[in-house]
Design a protein around this motif. Structure first.
Motif, PDB file in Angstrom:
ATOM      1  N   ASN A 108       0.857  -1.189   0.000  1.00  0.00           N
ATOM      2  CA  ASN A 108       0.000   0.000   0.000  1.00  0.00           C
ATOM      3  C   ASN A 108       0.896   1.243   0.000  1.00  0.00           C
ATOM      4  OD1 ASN A 108      -0.352  -1.393   3.009  1.00  0.00           O
ATOM      5  ND2 ASN A 108       0.402   0.713   3.041  1.00  0.00           N
TER       6      ASN A 108
ATOM      7  N   ASP B  29      -2.350   4.063   5.827  1.00  0.00           N
ATOM      8  CA  ASP B  29      -3.684   3.568   5.470  1.00  0.00           C
ATOM      9  C   ASP B  29      -4.463   4.633   4.678  1.00  0.00           C
ATOM     10  OD1 ASP B  29      -4.775   5.417   7.221  1.00  0.00           O
ATOM     11  OD2 ASP B  29      -5.171   3.969   8.821  1.00  0.00           O
ATOM     12  N   ASP B  30      -5.721   4.333   4.383  1.00  0.00           N
ATOM     13  CA  ASP B  30      -6.520   5.249   3.553  1.00  0.00           C
ATOM     14  C   ASP B  30      -6.862   6.559   4.258  1.00  0.00           C
ATOM     15  OD1 ASP B  30      -6.471   3.405   1.531  1.00  0.00           O
ATOM     16  OD2 ASP B  30      -8.410   2.503   2.037  1.00  0.00           O
ATOM     17  N   ASN B  31      -6.667   6.581   5.590  1.00  0.00           N
ATOM     18  CA  ASN B  31      -6.936   7.814   6.346  1.00  0.00           C
ATOM     19  C   ASN B  31      -5.651   8.574   6.668  1.00  0.00           C
ATOM     20  OD1 ASN B  31      -9.791   7.359   6.524  1.00  0.00           O
ATOM     21  ND2 ASN B  31      -9.354   5.754   8.033  1.00  0.00           N
TER      22      ASN B  31
END
Ligand SMILES: CC(C)(COP(=O)(O)OP(=O)(O)OC[C@H]1O[C@@H](n2cnc3c(N)ncnc32)[C@H](O)[C@@H]1OP(=O)(O)O)[C@@H](O)C(=O)NCCC(=O)NCCS
Length: 110
Positions: free
Chosen positions: A34, A101-103
């Motif tokens: 990621n 992460d996505d946040n």
């Protein structure tokens, strides 16, 4: 390229650092799976100058995995005259990246 030179006519160190950061981020991303961000340049050694027209190759290796961080060791080689097969080591570096992460929060590496 000539636009990447410093006042002495050699390749600007900052150009090489950015290429190393890109190479390290690719290696970190491949391992982590990621998005990663650079958190630290732990070490950067310029061993020999790089000249305009040199072929630069960067080899990246994962050398440590923490909880959310990953350390990459990079070795930089340069061949003059656009690649004559006689590569010399010109720099070495250790960079640390953080898995995100996505946040936009650090994400544990599995
Ligand atoms: C990366 C970032 C999210 C880390 O935030 P943080 O609040 O320090 O997060 P943490 O304290 O949880 O640290 C996350 C990891 O980074 C490591 N770390 C933090 N500062 C470090 C440093 N100076 N050197 C090495 N590792 C470091 C921590 O040890 C931790 O690793 P671990 O989980 O494996 O133990 C934050 O510093 C950031 O957004 N930095 C900007 C990144 C960026 O924009 N890079 C491009 C610059 S142009």
């Amino acid at each position: 390229m000539p636009s990447d030179t410093n006042a002495s006519g050699d390749i600007f160190g900052g150009w090489l650092m950015s290429q190393v950061d890109i190479a390290g981020s690719i290696a970190a991303h491949r391992r982590v799976g990621n998005r990663v961000v650079t958190v630290a340049v732990n070490e950067f050694i310029f061993i020999k100058p790089v000249s305009v027209g040199d072929l630069v190759s960067i080899y990246a290796e994962v050398t440590h995995i923490g909880n959310t961080s990953i350390q990459i060791t990079l070795n930089v080689f340069s061949e003059n005259e656009r690649g004559n097969g006689n590569a010399q080591k010109v720099a070495e570096a250790i960079l640390t990246y953080v898995s995100m992460d996505d946040n936009n929060k650090p994400k544990v590496i599995s």
